[in-house]
Scaffold this active site. Structure first.
Site, mmCIF file in Angstrom:
data_model
loop_
_atom_site.group_PDB
_atom_site.id
_atom_site.type_symbol
_atom_site.label_atom_id
_atom_site.label_comp_id
_atom_site.label_asym_id
_atom_site.label_seq_id
_atom_site.Cartn_x
_atom_site.Cartn_y
_atom_site.Cartn_z
ATOM 1 N N ASN A 139 33.563 43.069 42.567
ATOM 2 C CA ASN A 139 34.611 42.106 42.887
ATOM 3 C C ASN A 139 34.472 41.570 44.310
ATOM 4 O O ASN A 139 34.852 40.441 44.589
ATOM 5 C CB ASN A 139 35.977 42.780 42.738
ATOM 6 C CG ASN A 139 37.122 41.860 43.120
ATOM 7 O OD1 ASN A 139 37.288 40.801 42.520
ATOM 8 N ND2 ASN A 139 37.890 42.238 44.137
ATOM 9 N N ASP A 196 36.125 38.377 48.758
ATOM 10 C CA ASP A 196 36.116 38.228 47.302
ATOM 11 C C ASP A 196 34.972 37.343 46.805
ATOM 12 O O ASP A 196 34.927 36.145 47.086
ATOM 13 C CB ASP A 196 37.465 37.650 46.858
ATOM 14 C CG ASP A 196 37.761 37.995 45.423
ATOM 15 O OD1 ASP A 196 38.152 39.141 45.154
ATOM 16 O OD2 ASP A 196 37.573 37.115 44.547
ATOM 17 N N ARG A 225 31.134 52.390 35.404
ATOM 18 C CA ARG A 225 32.543 52.062 35.570
ATOM 19 C C ARG A 225 32.574 50.834 36.460
ATOM 20 O O ARG A 225 31.948 50.829 37.516
ATOM 21 C CB ARG A 225 33.319 53.195 36.248
ATOM 22 C CG ARG A 225 34.766 52.793 36.598
ATOM 23 C CD ARG A 225 35.459 53.862 37.433
ATOM 24 N NE ARG A 225 36.831 53.519 37.783
ATOM 25 C CZ ARG A 225 37.194 52.822 38.867
ATOM 26 N NH1 ARG A 225 36.293 52.345 39.693
ATOM 27 N NH2 ARG A 225 38.460 52.582 39.103
ATOM 28 N N ASP A 227 34.527 48.747 38.847
ATOM 29 C CA ASP A 227 35.720 48.832 39.670
ATOM 30 C C ASP A 227 36.451 47.478 39.674
ATOM 31 O O ASP A 227 35.822 46.424 39.685
ATOM 32 C CB ASP A 227 35.281 49.200 41.099
ATOM 33 C CG ASP A 227 36.456 49.444 42.025
ATOM 34 O OD1 ASP A 227 37.283 50.322 41.698
ATOM 35 O OD2 ASP A 227 36.566 48.760 43.060
ATOM 36 N N LYS A 230 39.819 43.902 36.491
ATOM 37 C CA LYS A 230 40.919 42.963 36.275
ATOM 38 C C LYS A 230 40.940 41.855 37.333
ATOM 39 O O LYS A 230 41.497 40.780 37.103
ATOM 40 C CB LYS A 230 42.230 43.755 36.321
ATOM 41 C CG LYS A 230 43.469 42.967 36.030
ATOM 42 C CD LYS A 230 44.707 43.850 36.161
ATOM 43 C CE LYS A 230 45.941 43.000 36.396
ATOM 44 N NZ LYS A 230 47.127 43.835 36.619
ATOM 45 N N GLU A 251 37.814 48.863 34.989
ATOM 46 C CA GLU A 251 39.149 49.255 35.454
ATOM 47 C C GLU A 251 40.141 48.101 35.313
ATOM 48 O O GLU A 251 40.016 47.081 35.984
ATOM 49 C CB GLU A 251 39.077 49.684 36.925
ATOM 50 C CG GLU A 251 40.418 50.152 37.442
ATOM 51 C CD GLU A 251 40.504 50.169 38.967
ATOM 52 O OE1 GLU A 251 41.442 50.795 39.484
ATOM 53 O OE2 GLU A 251 39.647 49.560 39.643
ATOM 54 N N GLY A 255 49.826 48.752 32.505
ATOM 55 C CA GLY A 255 50.478 49.540 31.470
ATOM 56 C C GLY A 255 51.023 48.657 30.357
ATOM 57 O O GLY A 255 51.772 49.120 29.503
#
Ligand code: NAG
Ligand code: NAG
Ligand code: NAG
Ligand code: NAG
Length: 530
Positions: A139, A196, A225, A227, A230, A251, A255
């Site tokens: 990211n 970014d 994985r 990181d 999202k 990741e 929720g």
């Protein structure tokens, strides 16, 4: 889809103990132990204290020397913190001991050892038939930041993204519900600036795809994985994972079922850590109820396309430890039981098996040497038993992994689940009563008439009644895990058994029985040594 000739070669390499890229199917049957390299083990095995926000000195060689500890707990894969070179500055939020502050994607992080050390670690894992998952940061790149906005970035320091044109212009993420904002702006500008990357541009995405392809093949990495997935644009993710050629867990810290499951339904990611269940699971042990957990499971089962590719966890390096809100060991044992026997890929964060209780970052990253790597710790013993059971159930039937678990009881205090093909099914009941829990009996479904059943944590036996139910003797808030006696043949689990019954007076709660057994074992060992 890879050509079949590659799969054959891959299988042959795996058999030869050399390792090979692993796909999703292979990962689903694994059980993952998550390591933060700086905090797992030092090369010399020393255990001097260190500061939570500075380097503590853990290395790849340290991990290599202590793989028995992980394998003896039944884990079949290890996930490690990022491996590339990070910033060296001391910042207002500490040092880059965790590995997430990349500055050079093409140099290994020499804080953790040499290229040779890293290759030895990978070989060591593969020789044990264990898989390696590596955490990667795509990211952003990182620079120390004096907290004066906009951040003054020296782009020439980055390799390979050594120019401003590869990055989004500075803006702070402020709209956590707006993808444009949380994907294009810079995360958490404080102490460090997370410059970014413009991952939607071909220049950036082609470079990262080529980088990850090289990384995976140069070091024989089996899985990734991703990181902060999202916070990266959607279109980038599947191409990146395809370039890597291995199973990836991205990741997605959410929720909310739709926000999480869309990554699978839109084919953006194969797997994600299961944050959907993380929140209600944690809540159930902190004044909540298991009904909420059961509800979100139903949502995920229909909303996500593959719950078996989700990572089942209750702790990681980002969240306060389970025991930080309640130190009761029986509650932690119930949570551990759930994540190891649930649908999905069990993922245990180092220190969880030692009942560490650190709160927010960096205190949830305690060096593991503080525990003395105690293999007699009750949570360690519990984890070993449950991993052994799950590994064996998978060996008996590959269908175990993707047989959807069935909730057989969910009320305010209990959650009971049955999983696996009939004959080798595993049934568990967890509860949130704590070690002060009352003594009572309850019927639990999941077997057939007259089945001989063993409760594997207490090594007691019970015979199923004509309706296939068994009587669970509950006390001290302990979890219960049942399987047919025939399933345990050849596992060494519960060689000594006694009939199940109510609590015997003088019992000291969770851990007492295993503790005593271990103590007896140690006494015997001492006798033989003399
Ligand atoms: C995954 O790899 C295994 C061999 O390691 C192979 O049998 C299986 O077909 C592969 N699955 C997919 C979906 O490629
Ligand atoms: C960035 O935004 C967050 C809210 O998302 C705020 O707490 C923080 O102070 C902001 N930082 C800067 C440097 O603007
Ligand atoms: C992988 O190895 C090749 C050949 O030595 C090298 O050109 C490439 O930069 C390496 N990639 C990574 C990510 O280390
Ligand atoms: C267990 O669940 C009950 C009912 O929701 C709740 O009152 C109790 O506080 C929970 N126990 C713990 C330790 O959170």
């Amino acid at each position: 889809m890879r050509p079949s000739v590659l799969n054959v070669a891959g299988a042959a390499m795996a058999l030869a103990g050399l390792g090979s890229a692993a796909n999703m199917t292979e990962w689903k049957s694994r059980s993952i132990y998550q390591v933060m390299i700086d905090r797992y083990a030092r090369t010399d095995g020393s255990s001097a204290e260190c500061e939570a926000h500075l380097f503590c000195g853990g290395t790849w060689a340290g991990l290599m020397n202590k793989l028995d500890y992980i394998q003896d707990m039944g884990f079949t894969a290890v996930q490690i913190s990022p491996i590339v070179k990070n910033i060296e500055e001391h910042t207002a939020v500490g040092d880059a001991y965790h590995g997430y502050w990349s500055v050079d994607n093409y140099a290994l992080n020499d804080r953790f050892g040499t290229r040779d050390d890293f290759k030895k670690l990978v070989d060591g894992l593969h020789k044990r038939d264990m898989l390696l998952m590596v955490d990667v940061v795509v990211n952003n790149m990182v620079q120390a930041f004096d907290n004066v906005v906009p951040p003054k970035i020296d782009y020439a320091k980055f390799n390979p993204f050594n120019d401003k044109k590869y990055f989004h212009p500075y803006c702070n993420v402020t709209e956590w519900e707006d993808p444009k904002n949380y994907q294009d702006c810079w995360l958490y500008p404080y102490g460090v600036a997370l410059a970014d990357l413009a991952t939607e541009t071909p220049a950036v995405s082609d470079e990262l795809n080529s980088w990850v392809k090289g990384l995976v093949s140069n070091y024989s990495i089996d899985g990734l994985r991703i990181d902060a997935a999202k916070h990266i644009n959607d279109e980038f993710l599947p191409k990146f994972a395809k370039a890597a050629g291995v199973f990836s867990i991205g990741e997605v810290l959410s929720g909310v079922t739709e926000d999480m499951c869309r990554y699978q339904t839109l084919n953006l990611l194969e797997g994600m850590p299961n944050y959907l269940e993380y929140y209600p699971l944690t809540a159930a042990f902190n004044g909540g109820t298991f009904e909420d957990l059961a509800a979100i499971r139903n949502e995920a089962a229909s909303g996500c396309t593959d719950v078996f590719a989700l990572g089942s966890f209750v702790e990681n390096h980002d969240m306060p430890r389970f025991a930080s809100t309640n130190e009761d060991p029986a509650l932690a044992a119930n949570a551990m039981t759930y994540i190891l026997l649930n649908d999905g890929i069990p993922t245990v964060y180092q220190g969880q098996e030692q009942h560490f209780k650190g709160n927010g970052t960096p205190f949830n990253r305690e060096p593991l040497w503080e525990s003395g790597y105690d293999k007699a710790a009750p949570m360690y013993v519990l984890t070993a038993t449950l991993n052994k059971l799950r590994n064996h159930a998978i060996k008996l039937s590959a269908d175990y992994v993707e047989s959807p678990s069935e909730v057989v009881l969910a009320d305010t205090n209990h959650f009971c689940q049955r999983k696996g093909p009939s004959g080798s099914q595993v049934v568990f009941c967890i509860n949130n009563k704590s070690s002060k829990g009352d003594s009572y009996q309850m019927p639990v479904n999941g077997f057939e008439a007259n089945d001989e059943v063993v409760e594997v944590l207490g090594c007691t036996t019970v015979t199923a009644s004509v309706d296939g139910s068994i009587t669970a003797f509950m006390y001290d808030g302990e979890p219960r895990v049942y399987t047919k006696a025939s399933t345990l043949e050849g596992t060494g689990i519960c060689q000594e058994r006694k009939a199940a019954g109510p609590k015997q007076s003088g019992g000291a709660g969770f851990g007492a029985a295993t503790g005593t057994l271990m103590a007896v074992g140690v006494a015997w060992a001492a006798l033989f040594l003399v």
